[in-house]
Scaffold this motif. Sequence first.
Motif, PDB file in Angstrom:
ATOM      1  N   ALA A 253      -7.530  -4.265 -10.126  1.00  0.00           N
ATOM      2  CA  ALA A 253      -6.482  -3.468  -9.758  1.00  0.00           C
ATOM      3  C   ALA A 253      -5.548  -3.827  -8.907  1.00  0.00           C
ATOM      4  CB  ALA A 253      -6.869  -1.771  -9.230  1.00  0.00           C
ATOM      5  N   ASP A 254      -5.919  -4.865  -7.829  1.00  0.00           N
ATOM      6  CA  ASP A 254      -4.619  -5.497  -7.064  1.00  0.00           C
ATOM      7  C   ASP A 254      -3.912  -6.349  -8.099  1.00  0.00           C
ATOM      8  OD1 ASP A 254      -5.760  -4.266  -4.703  1.00  0.00           O
ATOM      9  OD2 ASP A 254      -6.822  -6.008  -4.316  1.00  0.00           O
ATOM     10  N   ARG A 255      -4.438  -7.140  -9.114  1.00  0.00           N
ATOM     11  CA  ARG A 255      -3.509  -7.801  -9.846  1.00  0.00           C
ATOM     12  C   ARG A 255      -2.534  -6.923 -10.571  1.00  0.00           C
ATOM     13  NH1 ARG A 255      -8.350 -10.405 -10.562  1.00  0.00           N
ATOM     14  NH2 ARG A 255      -8.717  -9.381 -12.513  1.00  0.00           N
ATOM     15  N   VAL A 256      -2.920  -5.659 -11.047  1.00  0.00           N
ATOM     16  CA  VAL A 256      -1.925  -4.626 -11.826  1.00  0.00           C
ATOM     17  C   VAL A 256      -0.899  -4.562 -10.799  1.00  0.00           C
ATOM     18  CG1 VAL A 256      -1.847  -2.646 -12.720  1.00  0.00           C
ATOM     19  CG2 VAL A 256      -3.693  -3.965 -13.289  1.00  0.00           C
ATOM     20  N   ALA A 257      -1.168  -4.058  -9.460  1.00  0.00           N
ATOM     21  CA  ALA A 257      -0.242  -3.836  -8.520  1.00  0.00           C
ATOM     22  C   ALA A 257       0.652  -4.855  -8.337  1.00  0.00           C
ATOM     23  CB  ALA A 257      -0.945  -3.501  -7.123  1.00  0.00           C
ATOM     24  N   ALA A 258       0.400  -6.023  -8.281  1.00  0.00           N
ATOM     25  CA  ALA A 258       0.985  -7.322  -8.206  1.00  0.00           C
ATOM     26  C   ALA A 258       2.052  -7.478  -9.176  1.00  0.00           C
ATOM     27  CB  ALA A 258       0.394  -8.579  -7.981  1.00  0.00           C
ATOM     28  N   GLN A 259       1.592  -7.268 -10.398  1.00  0.00           N
ATOM     29  CA  GLN A 259       2.403  -7.445 -11.458  1.00  0.00           C
ATOM     30  C   GLN A 259       3.623  -6.139 -11.678  1.00  0.00           C
ATOM     31  OE1 GLN A 259      -0.370  -6.990 -14.852  1.00  0.00           O
ATOM     32  NE2 GLN A 259      -1.550  -8.845 -14.391  1.00  0.00           N
ATOM     33  N   LEU A 260       3.125  -5.128 -11.094  1.00  0.00           N
ATOM     34  CA  LEU A 260       4.176  -3.960 -11.254  1.00  0.00           C
ATOM     35  C   LEU A 260       4.844  -3.742  -9.891  1.00  0.00           C
ATOM     36  CD1 LEU A 260       2.236  -2.882 -13.505  1.00  0.00           C
ATOM     37  CD2 LEU A 260       2.594  -0.738 -12.707  1.00  0.00           C
ATOM     38  N   ALA A 261       4.399  -4.105  -9.050  1.00  0.00           N
ATOM     39  CA  ALA A 261       5.318  -4.045  -7.687  1.00  0.00           C
ATOM     40  C   ALA A 261       5.842  -5.299  -6.909  1.00  0.00           C
ATOM     41  CB  ALA A 261       4.643  -2.862  -6.667  1.00  0.00           C
ATOM     42  N   GLY A 262       5.152  -6.353  -7.320  1.00  0.00           N
ATOM     43  CA  GLY A 262       5.438  -7.736  -7.033  1.00  0.00           C
ATOM     44  C   GLY A 262       4.383  -8.428  -5.931  1.00  0.00           C
ATOM     45  N   ARG A 263       4.367  -9.488  -6.069  1.00  0.00           N
ATOM     46  CA  ARG A 263       3.001 -10.050  -5.128  1.00  0.00           C
ATOM     47  C   ARG A 263       3.148  -9.896  -3.705  1.00  0.00           C
ATOM     48  NH1 ARG A 263       3.137 -16.392  -3.788  1.00  0.00           N
ATOM     49  NH2 ARG A 263       4.841 -15.560  -2.765  1.00  0.00           N
ATOM     50  N   ASP A 264       4.462  -9.924  -3.167  1.00  0.00           N
ATOM     51  CA  ASP A 264       4.732  -9.926  -1.818  1.00  0.00           C
ATOM     52  C   ASP A 264       4.523  -8.564  -1.277  1.00  0.00           C
ATOM     53  OD1 ASP A 264       5.334 -12.609  -1.966  1.00  0.00           O
ATOM     54  OD2 ASP A 264       7.238 -12.647  -1.667  1.00  0.00           O
ATOM     55  N   ALA A 265       5.147  -7.605  -2.297  1.00  0.00           N
ATOM     56  CA  ALA A 265       4.928  -6.458  -1.702  1.00  0.00           C
ATOM     57  C   ALA A 265       3.497  -5.679  -1.851  1.00  0.00           C
ATOM     58  CB  ALA A 265       5.742  -5.240  -2.634  1.00  0.00           C
ATOM     59  N   THR A 266       2.665  -6.420  -2.753  1.00  0.00           N
ATOM     60  CA  THR A 266       1.231  -5.978  -2.791  1.00  0.00           C
ATOM     61  C   THR A 266       0.329  -6.453  -1.534  1.00  0.00           C
ATOM     62  OG1 THR A 266       1.502  -5.739  -5.163  1.00  0.00           O
ATOM     63  CG2 THR A 266      -0.736  -6.126  -4.125  1.00  0.00           C
ATOM     64  N   ALA A 267       0.769  -7.833  -1.150  1.00  0.00           N
ATOM     65  CA  ALA A 267       0.007  -8.521  -0.068  1.00  0.00           C
ATOM     66  C   ALA A 267       0.482  -7.701   1.202  1.00  0.00           C
ATOM     67  CB  ALA A 267       0.291  -9.982  -0.217  1.00  0.00           C
ATOM     68  N   SER A 268       1.620  -7.457   1.539  1.00  0.00           N
ATOM     69  CA  SER A 268       2.124  -6.913   2.635  1.00  0.00           C
ATOM     70  C   SER A 268       1.695  -5.302   2.866  1.00  0.00           C
ATOM     71  CB  SER A 268       3.401  -6.601   2.754  1.00  0.00           C
ATOM     72  OG  SER A 268       4.070  -6.062   3.698  1.00  0.00           O
ATOM     73  N   ALA A 269       1.412  -4.886   1.756  1.00  0.00           N
ATOM     74  CA  ALA A 269       0.783  -3.565   1.726  1.00  0.00           C
ATOM     75  C   ALA A 269      -0.823  -3.484   2.317  1.00  0.00           C
ATOM     76  CB  ALA A 269       0.819  -2.576   0.457  1.00  0.00           C
ATOM     77  N   LEU A 270      -1.347  -4.738   1.470  1.00  0.00           N
ATOM     78  CA  LEU A 270      -3.026  -4.680   1.739  1.00  0.00           C
ATOM     79  C   LEU A 270      -3.052  -5.117   3.304  1.00  0.00           C
ATOM     80  CD1 LEU A 270      -3.952  -6.596  -1.400  1.00  0.00           C
ATOM     81  CD2 LEU A 270      -4.750  -4.287  -0.588  1.00  0.00           C
ATOM     82  N   ARG A 271      -2.022  -5.911   3.703  1.00  0.00           N
ATOM     83  CA  ARG A 271      -2.278  -6.485   5.108  1.00  0.00           C
ATOM     84  C   ARG A 271      -1.804  -5.222   6.038  1.00  0.00           C
ATOM     85  NH1 ARG A 271      -2.604 -11.343   6.655  1.00  0.00           N
ATOM     86  NH2 ARG A 271      -2.517 -13.322   5.177  1.00  0.00           N
ATOM     87  N   LYS A 272      -0.941  -4.207   5.621  1.00  0.00           N
ATOM     88  CA  LYS A 272      -0.970  -3.077   6.856  1.00  0.00           C
ATOM     89  C   LYS A 272      -1.675  -2.043   6.867  1.00  0.00           C
ATOM     90  CE  LYS A 272       4.331  -3.333   6.820  1.00  0.00           C
ATOM     91  NZ  LYS A 272       5.706  -2.463   6.556  1.00  0.00           N
ATOM     92  N   LEU A 273      -2.367  -1.977   5.698  1.00  0.00           N
ATOM     93  CA  LEU A 273      -3.463  -0.826   5.703  1.00  0.00           C
ATOM     94  C   LEU A 273      -4.514  -0.692   6.782  1.00  0.00           C
ATOM     95  CD1 LEU A 273      -4.200  -0.640   1.792  1.00  0.00           C
ATOM     96  CD2 LEU A 273      -2.836   0.763   3.364  1.00  0.00           C
ATOM     97  N   PRO A 274      -5.188  -1.808   7.115  1.00  0.00           N
ATOM     98  CA  PRO A 274      -6.250  -1.786   8.437  1.00  0.00           C
ATOM     99  C   PRO A 274      -5.493  -1.445   9.776  1.00  0.00           C
ATOM    100  CG  PRO A 274      -6.624  -3.812   6.924  1.00  0.00           C
ATOM    101  CD  PRO A 274      -5.090  -3.245   6.750  1.00  0.00           C
ATOM    102  N   SER A 275      -4.156  -2.097   9.892  1.00  0.00           N
ATOM    103  CA  SER A 275      -3.576  -1.764  11.105  1.00  0.00           C
ATOM    104  C   SER A 275      -2.935  -0.332  11.049  1.00  0.00           C
ATOM    105  CB  SER A 275      -2.369  -2.828  11.242  1.00  0.00           C
ATOM    106  OG  SER A 275      -1.449  -2.777  10.098  1.00  0.00           O
ATOM    107  N   LEU A 276      -2.559   0.017  10.082  1.00  0.00           N
ATOM    108  CA  LEU A 276      -2.110   1.445   9.909  1.00  0.00           C
ATOM    109  C   LEU A 276      -3.017   2.332  10.144  1.00  0.00           C
ATOM    110  CD1 LEU A 276       0.460   3.085   9.490  1.00  0.00           C
ATOM    111  CD2 LEU A 276      -0.062   3.173   6.918  1.00  0.00           C
TER     112      LEU A 276
END
Length: 542
Positions: A253-276
């Motif tokens: 599912a992460d790879r699907v997210a990267a394909q649709l929203a972009g690699r950088d946006a997906t990585a950034s969102a994943l990084r933000k979730l624990p801190s958020l």
Amino acid sequence: MSTSGRAVTAVALLAGFYLLALGILAGLLALDVALFQELGHFSPGLVKIWALSAAIGYPVVRVVFLTRRRKDDGEVPGVVLTRERQPAVWAVVDRIAQRTGVRGPAEIRLVPQVNAGVYEETRLLGLIPGKRHLVIGAPLLLGLTEGELESVLAHEFGHYSNRDVKLAAVTVAGRRALLHTVGGLHQRADQHQAEEAAKLAAKAEKRLAKGRKPSGEQAGGGVDRALAKLFALYARLYFRVSEAVGRRQEYAADRVAAQLAGRDATASALRKLPSLDAAQDFYLSRYATIGWDAGMLPPPGQVYGGLLHLLSDPGRRAELAEHALELPEEDPDPFDSHPPIRLRVAAIEGLPDDGRGPGATGPALALLQDAERVLAELEVVTLVPEAARKQRVEWPELVRTAMLSRAREASAPAHRALAGLGLPATVHGLLDAVDAGRAWEFTDRLPKSEQAAAATGRAAREFARPMLREELAHAAVTALAEAGLAAWELSWSGPAELRLPEGFEDGFDAALNAACADTPDTAPLRALLTGAGLPAPVAPTV
């Protein structure tokens, strides 16, 4: 393993759970029949064995096969976002569903958790699809950009595009069935243990009344506890296998997210979730509920929406950005359906650069029309009923009043000690105690550590001196705050800041030291309080 192979494995494990229960019942029945055939006639002993079999079999039938979960057990409290009222949110969701090639949701619900998810009202253990729901956590709208939110939603729909939905429904059904069974058996065991403990206590009381020693027998959970442990062993096997499959689903599912929203946006969102998530917990405990015990809450919409103030503070933003760069180093949990976030981020950041950058950088909250009203509605449906009785006040007043209330509460032991000495429960009453040579009487009435309580002579004084100094400082600050001469101010960068009268802090430490010396002098502190505008107590007239 292919998707169909995973589904077969999950179904087989779930069927095995019910077969285990049927096996227990069949084994008991076979044993009873075999014993009867061996004896050839009824006997008291055989009846006792049958009664024991029934005692073992009944909870299996009752908990595994007869008890049903309510249909609303899985419903998440939240605010429904309709197409008419929230067209921008629906436009994003529709676009993502279309790009993933899956059926969109029939309902979008805003929830207070740092979470997003798609679930269906399925039948036949999830194999027959039904109405689809999407939940979006309000903190995601408050803390993510539009591009990052799109990647989170694309991840959730990615499970469906990978045809993971059937497997997910089956594994979730299995998890619920196992947890329901183990929990139900433990609940029955707890009830049985409580009843047995009450009976044993009554027996022990009777034995003591007759001058006899209690038996020392301990209450247990009976056969229900043993069955719960048996099914728990199977649950560990099921979770280990099914959640290992779940982790593979998450990567896909992460790879699907990267394909649709972009690699950088997906990585950034994943990084933000624990801190958020950490920021949400911190905000709720340190800010939103700071005035709970004093009967106050922030203005409507700010219990959850106030998180935006914290996230917008430059200092806090820097902390959260650093937190996002230093992901936790936890080891993979074989029973967790989600891989460690650092491994998911590494997998996405290891993909080739797609040239799309961070995507839409506008705040995701801009998608929500009339956000303050919606967040206020979210409070109504998710906060405990007691919240409706709290007074809603603006942030500055909330912090001032809440901190003063806490200061008064912390003064309670000192007030009781002064009352025990026959003195007023005020800073001047404490200064009078010092002048009268009763300071150590006062500290002796305060709660203290075992070491301080055991000390004598000079050692006791050295333990008591910092206690006296702390209580004097606290009493002075509280008195100034109650008189409106000092106050705590809201700070989104750190704890509430205490503002004392101009020049007061310059001589405060020296005045406290003088009052706590071996030969105490309270004049400097009295003068400091008077100079700040705190009136001295009026002496009674004769």
